[in-house]
Design an enzyme around this catalytic site. Structure first.
Site, PDB file in Angstrom:
ATOM      1  N   HIS A 102     -20.956  22.937 -22.025  1.00 27.50           N
ATOM      2  CA  HIS A 102     -21.527  24.016 -22.833  1.00 27.50           C
ATOM      3  C   HIS A 102     -23.047  23.924 -22.853  1.00 27.50           C
ATOM      4  O   HIS A 102     -23.613  22.857 -22.712  1.00 27.50           O
ATOM      5  CB  HIS A 102     -20.961  24.021 -24.254  1.00 27.50           C
ATOM      6  CG  HIS A 102     -21.160  22.757 -25.025  1.00 27.50           C
ATOM      7  ND1 HIS A 102     -20.440  21.600 -24.776  1.00 27.50           N
ATOM      8  CD2 HIS A 102     -21.983  22.463 -26.052  1.00 27.50           C
ATOM      9  CE1 HIS A 102     -20.818  20.656 -25.624  1.00 27.50           C
ATOM     10  NE2 HIS A 102     -21.766  21.158 -26.398  1.00 27.50           N
ATOM     11  N   HIS A 104     -26.392  25.015 -25.153  1.00 26.73           N
ATOM     12  CA  HIS A 104     -26.903  25.413 -26.456  1.00 26.73           C
ATOM     13  C   HIS A 104     -28.119  26.306 -26.234  1.00 26.73           C
ATOM     14  O   HIS A 104     -29.017  25.954 -25.457  1.00 26.73           O
ATOM     15  CB  HIS A 104     -27.380  24.196 -27.258  1.00 26.73           C
ATOM     16  CG  HIS A 104     -26.296  23.246 -27.632  1.00 26.73           C
ATOM     17  ND1 HIS A 104     -25.705  23.261 -28.867  1.00 26.73           N
ATOM     18  CD2 HIS A 104     -25.718  22.240 -26.932  1.00 26.73           C
ATOM     19  CE1 HIS A 104     -24.812  22.300 -28.920  1.00 26.73           C
ATOM     20  NE2 HIS A 104     -24.784  21.667 -27.755  1.00 26.73           N
TER      21      HIS A 104
END
Length: 139
Positions: A102, A104
């Site tokens: 992922h 951010h």
């Protein structure tokens, strides 16, 4: 470590856990971080199961980076952020706490310090409003 299909992001992708979605296409999903470092903190994940950067095939990584750039532009506009921090961690030693790749996207402002990981859950109504702002900036 083998990919854990019960990680929170895999569960969000399967619809088992709700998320304040900002954007979704066939390869990626973007949604609000429930423990934001600043207003507008958004996450971008690939739909392909990958624990970290080294596990994702290049075409899926390219799609994830393209979505990250698109969402970062929208977050910058929606929150009038003079700076945007993009962070991606690989491995527990690097600070990764959810083992699904992922990115951010964190709006940054002068004079506001923050820890690398937030510690408190955000209000759900606030997250819904923030997601709506980012979606509006995508149009």
């Amino acid at each position: 470590m083998a990919y854990d299909t019960s990680n929170v992001f895999a569960r969000i992708l399967r619809g088992e856990i709700p998320a304040h979605k900002v954007f979704e296409d066939e390869h990626t999903l973007a949604f609000m971080d429930v423990m934001p470092q600043s207003a507008g903190h958004t996450l971008v994940i690939p739909k392909t199961a990958a624990e970290n950067l080294f596990d994702l095939p290049p075409p899926a990584l390219a799609a994830t980076i393209a979505t990250t750039q698109r969402i970062a532009r929208a977050v910058r506009q929606a929150f009038d952020a003079p700076g945007i921090m993009i962070a991606q961690l690989n491995g527990r030693e690097a600070g990764q706490s959810v083992f699904h790749l992922h990115f951010h996207i964190v709006p940054r402002y002068q004079g506001i310090d923050m820890r690398f990981h937030a510690r408190d859950m955000a209000d759900q109504a606030t997250l819904a409003e923030h997601a709506a702002r980012v979606r509006a900036a995508l149009d």
